[in-house]
Design a protein around this motif. Structure first.
Motif, PDB file in Angstrom:
ATOM      1  N   SER A 176     -54.781 -27.134  41.303  1.00 51.66           N
ATOM      2  CA  SER A 176     -53.747 -26.993  40.000  1.00 51.66           C
ATOM      3  C   SER A 176     -54.978 -25.886  39.777  1.00 51.66           C
ATOM      4  CB  SER A 176     -53.905 -27.296  38.916  1.00 51.66           C
ATOM      5  OG  SER A 176     -52.411 -28.183  39.118  1.00 51.66           O
ATOM      6  N   THR A 177     -56.632 -26.199  39.275  1.00 47.78           N
ATOM      7  CA  THR A 177     -57.490 -24.951  39.195  1.00 47.78           C
ATOM      8  C   THR A 177     -57.824 -24.526  39.850  1.00 47.78           C
ATOM      9  OG1 THR A 177     -58.286 -26.368  37.995  1.00 47.78           O
ATOM     10  CG2 THR A 177     -59.762 -24.582  38.367  1.00 47.78           C
ATOM     11  N   LEU A 178     -57.993 -24.179  41.777  1.00 47.39           N
ATOM     12  CA  LEU A 178     -57.911 -23.767  42.694  1.00 47.39           C
ATOM     13  C   LEU A 178     -56.882 -22.679  43.323  1.00 47.39           C
ATOM     14  CD1 LEU A 178     -60.215 -23.092  45.045  1.00 47.39           C
ATOM     15  CD2 LEU A 178     -58.488 -24.438  46.531  1.00 47.39           C
ATOM     16  N   ILE A 179     -55.717 -23.278  42.554  1.00 43.65           N
ATOM     17  CA  ILE A 179     -54.591 -22.446  42.789  1.00 43.65           C
ATOM     18  C   ILE A 179     -54.357 -21.297  41.813  1.00 43.65           C
ATOM     19  CG2 ILE A 179     -51.294 -22.074  42.411  1.00 43.65           C
ATOM     20  CD1 ILE A 179     -51.983 -24.548  44.180  1.00 43.65           C
ATOM     21  N   LYS A 180     -54.607 -21.574  40.209  1.00 45.46           N
ATOM     22  CA  LYS A 180     -55.053 -20.500  39.793  1.00 45.46           C
ATOM     23  C   LYS A 180     -55.344 -19.891  39.464  1.00 45.46           C
ATOM     24  CE  LYS A 180     -52.833 -23.802  35.753  1.00 45.46           C
ATOM     25  NZ  LYS A 180     -53.153 -24.647  34.850  1.00 45.46           N
ATOM     26  N   ALA A 181     -57.145 -20.506  40.307  1.00 46.63           N
ATOM     27  CA  ALA A 181     -58.016 -18.733  40.212  1.00 46.63           C
ATOM     28  C   ALA A 181     -57.464 -18.205  41.258  1.00 46.63           C
ATOM     29  CB  ALA A 181     -59.385 -19.507  40.926  1.00 46.63           C
ATOM     30  N   LEU A 182     -56.905 -18.835  42.347  1.00 49.05           N
ATOM     31  CA  LEU A 182     -56.208 -17.572  43.571  1.00 49.05           C
ATOM     32  C   LEU A 182     -54.883 -17.038  43.246  1.00 49.05           C
ATOM     33  CD1 LEU A 182     -55.946 -16.409  46.518  1.00 49.05           C
ATOM     34  CD2 LEU A 182     -54.149 -18.586  46.679  1.00 49.05           C
ATOM     35  N   THR A 183     -54.142 -16.742  42.205  1.00 51.69           N
ATOM     36  CA  THR A 183     -53.006 -15.706  41.561  1.00 51.69           C
ATOM     37  C   THR A 183     -53.084 -15.346  40.475  1.00 51.69           C
ATOM     38  OG1 THR A 183     -51.891 -18.497  40.508  1.00 51.69           O
ATOM     39  CG2 THR A 183     -51.256 -17.900  42.993  1.00 51.69           C
ATOM     40  N   GLY A 184     -54.484 -15.696  39.688  1.00 52.27           N
ATOM     41  CA  GLY A 184     -54.985 -14.939  38.653  1.00 52.27           C
ATOM     42  C   GLY A 184     -54.227 -15.523  37.282  1.00 52.27           C
ATOM     43  N   VAL A 185     -54.350 -16.787  37.391  1.00 53.47           N
ATOM     44  CA  VAL A 185     -54.010 -16.851  36.140  1.00 53.47           C
ATOM     45  C   VAL A 185     -54.696 -17.314  35.680  1.00 53.47           C
ATOM     46  CG1 VAL A 185     -53.138 -19.434  34.974  1.00 53.47           C
ATOM     47  CG2 VAL A 185     -52.095 -18.533  36.779  1.00 53.47           C
ATOM     48  N   VAL A 186     -56.692 -18.136  36.407  1.00 51.68           N
ATOM     49  CA  VAL A 186     -58.151 -18.205  35.116  1.00 51.68           C
ATOM     50  C   VAL A 186     -58.252 -17.208  36.122  1.00 51.68           C
ATOM     51  CG1 VAL A 186     -57.498 -20.125  34.425  1.00 51.68           C
ATOM     52  CG2 VAL A 186     -58.135 -20.130  36.601  1.00 51.68           C
ATOM     53  N   ALA A 187     -59.432 -16.620  35.527  1.00 48.18           N
ATOM     54  CA  ALA A 187     -61.004 -16.300  36.717  1.00 48.18           C
ATOM     55  C   ALA A 187     -62.067 -17.480  36.639  1.00 48.18           C
ATOM     56  CB  ALA A 187     -61.607 -14.664  35.531  1.00 48.18           C
ATOM     57  N   PRO A 188     -62.223 -17.294  37.736  1.00 46.32           N
ATOM     58  CA  PRO A 188     -63.000 -18.311  38.408  1.00 46.32           C
ATOM     59  C   PRO A 188     -64.319 -17.615  38.139  1.00 46.32           C
ATOM     60  CG  PRO A 188     -62.862 -17.016  40.909  1.00 46.32           C
ATOM     61  CD  PRO A 188     -62.104 -16.430  39.378  1.00 46.32           C
ATOM     62  N   ASP A 189     -65.459 -18.649  37.400  1.00 46.71           N
ATOM     63  CA  ASP A 189     -67.003 -17.819  37.425  1.00 46.71           C
ATOM     64  C   ASP A 189     -67.543 -17.991  38.180  1.00 46.71           C
ATOM     65  OD1 ASP A 189     -66.031 -19.223  34.776  1.00 46.71           O
ATOM     66  OD2 ASP A 189     -66.835 -20.983  35.031  1.00 46.71           O
ATOM     67  N   ALA A 190     -67.646 -18.211  39.366  1.00 46.80           N
ATOM     68  CA  ALA A 190     -68.144 -17.972  40.543  1.00 46.80           C
ATOM     69  C   ALA A 190     -67.367 -18.418  41.487  1.00 46.80           C
ATOM     70  CB  ALA A 190     -70.073 -18.797  40.892  1.00 46.80           C
ATOM     71  N   GLY A 191     -68.147 -17.739  43.360  1.00 44.45           N
ATOM     72  CA  GLY A 191     -66.764 -17.817  43.839  1.00 44.45           C
ATOM     73  C   GLY A 191     -66.176 -16.848  44.676  1.00 44.45           C
ATOM     74  N   THR A 192     -66.199 -16.647  46.245  1.00 49.70           N
ATOM     75  CA  THR A 192     -65.516 -15.481  46.386  1.00 49.70           C
ATOM     76  C   THR A 192     -63.958 -15.901  47.386  1.00 49.70           C
ATOM     77  OG1 THR A 192     -66.291 -15.767  48.720  1.00 49.70           O
ATOM     78  CG2 THR A 192     -67.389 -14.772  47.005  1.00 49.70           C
ATOM     79  N   ILE A 193     -63.155 -14.490  47.292  1.00 45.29           N
ATOM     80  CA  ILE A 193     -62.001 -14.854  47.853  1.00 45.29           C
ATOM     81  C   ILE A 193     -61.515 -13.653  48.235  1.00 45.29           C
ATOM     82  CG2 ILE A 193     -59.405 -15.042  46.563  1.00 45.29           C
ATOM     83  CD1 ILE A 193     -60.307 -16.419  44.002  1.00 45.29           C
ATOM     84  N   GLU A 194     -61.158 -13.671  49.557  1.00 44.81           N
ATOM     85  CA  GLU A 194     -60.976 -12.707  50.531  1.00 44.81           C
ATOM     86  C   GLU A 194     -59.509 -12.472  51.294  1.00 44.81           C
ATOM     87  OE1 GLU A 194     -63.877 -12.255  53.205  1.00 44.81           O
ATOM     88  OE2 GLU A 194     -65.386 -11.881  52.110  1.00 44.81           O
ATOM     89  N   LEU A 195     -58.350 -11.571  50.637  1.00 42.53           N
ATOM     90  CA  LEU A 195     -57.426 -12.039  51.531  1.00 42.53           C
ATOM     91  C   LEU A 195     -57.148 -10.982  52.538  1.00 42.53           C
ATOM     92  CD1 LEU A 195     -54.247 -13.435  51.079  1.00 42.53           C
ATOM     93  CD2 LEU A 195     -53.655 -10.768  50.069  1.00 42.53           C
ATOM     94  N   ASP A 196     -57.099 -11.265  54.189  1.00 43.18           N
ATOM     95  CA  ASP A 196     -57.222 -10.616  54.669  1.00 43.18           C
ATOM     96  C   ASP A 196     -58.613  -9.525  54.748  1.00 43.18           C
ATOM     97  OD1 ASP A 196     -55.002  -9.534  56.374  1.00 43.18           O
ATOM     98  OD2 ASP A 196     -53.663  -8.986  55.446  1.00 43.18           O
ATOM     99  N   GLY A 197     -59.252 -10.188  54.616  1.00 43.52           N
ATOM    100  CA  GLY A 197     -61.017  -9.903  54.770  1.00 43.52           C
ATOM    101  C   GLY A 197     -61.219  -8.562  54.049  1.00 43.52           C
ATOM    102  N   VAL A 198     -60.769  -8.795  52.823  1.00 44.03           N
ATOM    103  CA  VAL A 198     -60.632  -7.760  51.778  1.00 44.03           C
ATOM    104  C   VAL A 198     -60.948  -8.661  50.615  1.00 44.03           C
ATOM    105  CG1 VAL A 198     -60.016  -5.982  50.523  1.00 44.03           C
ATOM    106  CG2 VAL A 198     -59.667  -6.108  53.013  1.00 44.03           C
ATOM    107  N   PRO A 199     -62.070  -8.594  49.757  1.00 46.07           N
ATOM    108  CA  PRO A 199     -62.334  -9.192  48.865  1.00 46.07           C
ATOM    109  C   PRO A 199     -61.318  -8.968  47.221  1.00 46.07           C
ATOM    110  CG  PRO A 199     -64.095  -8.499  48.955  1.00 46.07           C
ATOM    111  CD  PRO A 199     -63.340  -7.847  50.242  1.00 46.07           C
ATOM    112  N   VAL A 200     -60.539  -9.368  46.752  1.00 42.06           N
ATOM    113  CA  VAL A 200     -59.601  -9.831  46.038  1.00 42.06           C
ATOM    114  C   VAL A 200     -59.963 -10.649  44.380  1.00 42.06           C
ATOM    115  CG1 VAL A 200     -57.871  -9.564  47.342  1.00 42.06           C
ATOM    116  CG2 VAL A 200     -58.104 -11.749  46.488  1.00 42.06           C
TER     117      VAL A 200
END
Length: 515
Positions: A46-70
């Motif tokens: 659930s936390t991973l999904i929330k970090a992806l969908t903007g429910v929570v802001a991750p403390d660290a790490g990277t998220i890329e969609l189509d190669g672009v950081p989001v």
């Protein structure tokens, strides 16, 4: 970029008030792929999904969609970016029309007015895409749960979503409706849309998913093609176990467990019970002086069975006898009056009242025993609570200390004290040692063993996700899978590998002994 994955999450971390929920979350999803996301409660899904969908802001790490950081700031922001979550509980407005729900928050307008006809026409086209022939002018509440699920998917497609996240999408669907949903998912995959599929139903995962990512204790522990991971490997990875020998159903010696006392009467006789969407056909017997363990993956119907037997949720099928008499509780109060006690899985949500004191929580369900003319007899309450505080070794500044100030282990002991204070004939324990340290866990396990040893007329039904706890703390083990009793095993002779095999792949229904 065409060969790059659609989604790449790497090293995602998140802590809440000092508690680490996600320490190393990695998830890579290819274009046009249905990707299973697996893990037990608290694994970090659930936390991973929330970090992806903007429910929570991750403390660290990277998220890329189509190669672009989001870094989406909200679920609506994620939807506009092409990522749409579809939750188990349909998050739409029942009194509004289907068309209005499809375009909720992004209504089509003609000047200051809603362009209703345009919304209805486009909604009808989106519904046809997901195989639904429903009038978009109907209120959402007027259609089935399955159709509501499809409306949620149609809404996601209206955002031109490239990635759908489906959280237990089949939990409220019948088999035929599941078939329709899977046809829709297959069509979306053919169109290049990716799906992250969260479910605990292994049959469904192996039927529809291409790949899998498994989380455990806040970390991604395995990813790869689902075809290359057997069911037993998947389960053992989720649970953090690597059995030396994995046995098939045909090779497992099926031993009917002996009762601790051959002359002990049957306390509970449960036959073909169904309740809710998860518990479909469960049967077992519980003798006096016996602990029956209930094993199964999350979503196997264990807690629903407990709630149905106790009276905390409706029973839709089956029969229950208590001490040889028909037991048909209509509420938890009925179960309590009949001599049953239930310690629920989530002590904070459905168990304890955090702001109330230890004494108030212990006596919450037996106020009539410590009251006179509707007024609590504080002396009688203190004496009763004191006995259980001493017996269970609850560490606190006093009986008046609020429960939410206690450690997890002591909170769990307070919950157990409440159940014991009702002097039950049948004690139902749902995850009795979840979230407690090793020392507290051993104490709770010892108390359960002492209870059945001292009081020969008491039986315990114990649900646990920990195999060692089930094997070591039970006389017999009932295994549930997909809401059905698939096996009854002798706890004294079963191995971790055998138990995992039944949890993962079940066995012939005819083999399950209920006695």
């Amino acid at each position: 970029m065409e060969n790059a994955p659609l989604l790449r999450m790497a090293g995602v971390k998140k802590a809440f008030a000092g508690t680490i929920a996600l320490s190393q979350g990695d998830l890579t999803v290819q274009r046009g792929e249905v990707h299973a996301l697996m893990g037990q409660n608290g694994a970090g899904k659930s936390t991973l999904i929330k970090a992806l969908t903007g429910v929570v802001a991750p403390d660290a790490g990277t998220i890329e969609l189509d190669g672009v950081p989001v870094a989406f700031r909200s679920p609506h922001d994620a939807q506009r970016g092409g990522v749409s979550p579809i939750y188990q509980e349909i998050n739409l407005v029942g009194l509004r029309t289907i068309a209005e729900n499809v375009f909720l928050g992004k209504e089509l307008r003609r000047g200051p007015f809603l362009a209703r006809r345009a919304m209805e026409e486009q909604a009808a086209e989106l519904l046809r895409r997901v195989g639904v022939d429903a009038d978009p002018r109907l209120p959402l509440d007027a259609v089935s749960t399955a159709t509501q699920q499809m409306v949620a998917i149609a809404r996601a497609l209206s955002f031109e979503s490239r990635l759908l996240i489906m959280d237990e999408p089949t939990s409220s669907l019948h088999d035929r409706e599941v078939d329709t949903l899977f046809e829709v998912i297959s069509g979306l995959r053919d169109d290049g849309v990716s799906v992250v599929f969260v479910s605990h139903k292994l049959d469904e995962l192996y039927r529809i998913c291409d790949a899998v990512t498994i989380l455990r204790d806040g970390r991604t522990v395995r990813s790869g093609s689902l075809r290359e991971i057997s069911r037993i490997e998947l389960v053992s990875t989720m649970l953090g176990r690597a059995p030396e020998t994995i046995e098939t159903a045909g090779q497992t010696a099926f031993v009917r467990a002996g009762n601790p006392d051959a002359s002990a009467p049957v306390l509970l006789d449960v036959r073909n019970v169904a309740s809710g969407d998860l518990c479909r056909d469960a049967s077992f017997t519980l003798h006096a002086g016996e602990v029956v363990g209930v094993a199964g993956l999350l979503g196997s119907g264990r807690s629903e069975l407990a709630g149905a037997v106790y009276g905390a949720q409706p029973r839709t099928a089956g029969d229950v006898e208590l001490d040889g008499a028909e037991h048909t509780p209509r509420s938890a109060r009925d179960g309590l009056r009949a001599g049953l006690a239930l310690t629920p899985e989530d002590r904070k949500v459905t168990g304890l009242v955090g702001q109330m004191s230890i004494a108030e929580n212990v006596t919450l369900s037996i106020l009539d025993r410590v009251s006179r003319w509707g007024v609590v007899d504080e002396k009688a309450e203190a004496e009763l609570v004191g006995r259980y505080v001493k017996r269970l070794g609850i560490k606190a500044s006093g009986q008046d200390q609020p429960v939410d100030q206690l450690s997890g282990g002591n909170q769990q002991k307070v919950l157990l004290a409440r159940s014991l204070a009702s002097t039950p004939r049948v004690l139902i324990l749902d995850e009795p040692t979840r979230g407690v340290d090793v020392g507290a866990k051993q104490e709770i396990q010892r108390l359960v063993s002492e209870l059945v040893a001292e009081k020969k007329d008491v039986g315990v039904l114990m649900i646990s996700s920990e195999m060692e706890e089930i094997i070591e703390g039970s006389n017999r083990i009932m295994v549930m899978r997909d809401g059905v009793t698939v096996a009854f095993l002798d706890a004294g002779s079963v191995t971790n590998g055998q138990l995992m095999m039944y949890m993962a792949s079940g066995g012939a229904r005819e083999s399950a002994e209920v006695a």
